[in-house]
Write an enzyme that holds these catalytic residues in place. Structure first.
Site, PDB file in Angstrom:
ATOM      1  CE1 TYR A   1      -3.074   3.018   0.570  1.00 57.84           C
ATOM      2  CE2 TYR A   1      -3.363   2.349   2.854  1.00 57.84           C
ATOM      3  CZ  TYR A   1      -3.658   3.197   1.814  1.00 57.84           C
ATOM      4  OH  TYR A   1      -4.539   4.233   2.011  1.00 57.84           O
TER       5      TYR A   1
ATOM      6  CE  LYS B   1      -5.899   1.829  -1.044  1.00 52.23           C
ATOM      7  NZ  LYS B   1      -6.503   1.845   0.318  1.00 52.23           N
TER       8      LYS B   1
END
Length: 296
Positions: free
Chosen positions: A139, A168
């Site tokens: 992330y 992400k």
């Protein structure tokens, strides 16, 4: 490394709190919210992300939230649990807890007080990934974490650690998504975490959209995904522009604050955000009510 087939709309619930500054996690409200997201047709649910105020929870609250959310998801859709901490030790502990509690994947956000160099980032991700057997999502959210991961570094981590399998990207720069696709010949699943880039991200090849928007407007969010998958660009543009004012508002006002205010307007009381965050003010609430009414 095998795992859940993550794609589409990955919904991020807030963490509801009971009334009062000392109010703990409201597991009944969290269960109701998860049910709404699953019943609406979201393709996965991801508790304990930035929207879930994970940075403001103590350990017991974090464990309670993870257990309650995973119990509510109950295998109906894939569950991705957010794992973030300043220390690698605590990130490992939370990742292991999430796996034992039934998470299908963990999303790891490196956080930093001291600036981390590439060597430290690699060690952090490697130790967390080695501690679990479920897939790990990198992330990148420099605005909240203080750590900015280049596409090249993320691709390198995917190549060197077996169960780091997806990314992400939430920097707000769609060029990074194009770079991820270029570096991996389109083979790396990457997910958009920036709401205003949803349409561009899908055009860049994003496997899905990680978003809190389904808490408030699940219909248009899912409709955008369907239109993109069908190759219907005209409908995709129309649906995206219709929801864009809501997406920009909730992002600009802070996701925990604005999403909790919107849920209250829709009849689900998720409590106030955890101080030092404050509830949305009256003018902001009135504006959000107008935006939600316009898209209904």
């Amino acid at each position: 490394m095998t795992g859940p087939a993550l794609e589409g709309i990955i919904a991020y619930p807030v963490t509801p709190f009971a009334p009062g500054e000392a109010g703990g996690v409201d597991t009944a409200a969290l269960t109701a919210l998860v049910d709404r997201l699953v019943d609406a047709g979201c393709h996965a649910v991801a508790p304990l992300g930035s929207t879930g105020e994970s940075a403001y929870l103590d350990d017991e609250e974090w464990y309670t939230t993870a257990e309650a959310a995973l119990a509510a998801i109950a295998g109906r859709v894939p569950a991705v649990v957010g794992v973030a901490d300043l220390t690698t030790r605590n990130a490992v502990r939370r990742a292991r807890f999430a796996e034992r509690a039934g998470a299908d994947a963990v999303m790891v956000l490196p956080q930093s007080y001291w600036r981390l160099d590439e060597r430290e980032v690699v060690r952090h991700f490697t130790e967390v990934a080695d501690a679990v057997s479920v897939p790990v999502m990198i992330y990148n959210n420099p605005a909240t974490s203080g750590v900015d991961l280049s596409p090249e570094l993320m691709v390198s981590l995917v190549g060197r650690v077996e169960n780091i399998t997806m990314v992400k990207e939430s920097s707000g720069d769609v060029r990074r998504m194009h770079r991820l696709a270029q570096l991996t010949d389109g083979e790396l699943p990457f997910f958009n975490g920036s709401n205003p880039l949803a349409l561009e991200a899908f055009a860049a090849g994003a496997a899905g959209w990680c978003t809190a928007a389904p808490c408030l407007i699940p219909g248009p969010v899912l409709e955008l995904h369907r239109a993109v998958r069908a190759g219907d660009l005209d409908t995709a543009r129309e649906v995206f522009y219709r929801q864009l004012p809501v997406l920009e508002f909730i992002l600009g006002g802070g996701l925990p604050t604005t999403v909790k205010a919107g849920l209250a307007l829709l009849g689900l009381d998720a409590g106030a955000p955890r101080p030092p965050l404050l509830p949305l003010d009256e003018p902001g609430t009135a504006r959000l009510a107008e935006l939600l009414a316009a898209i209904a």
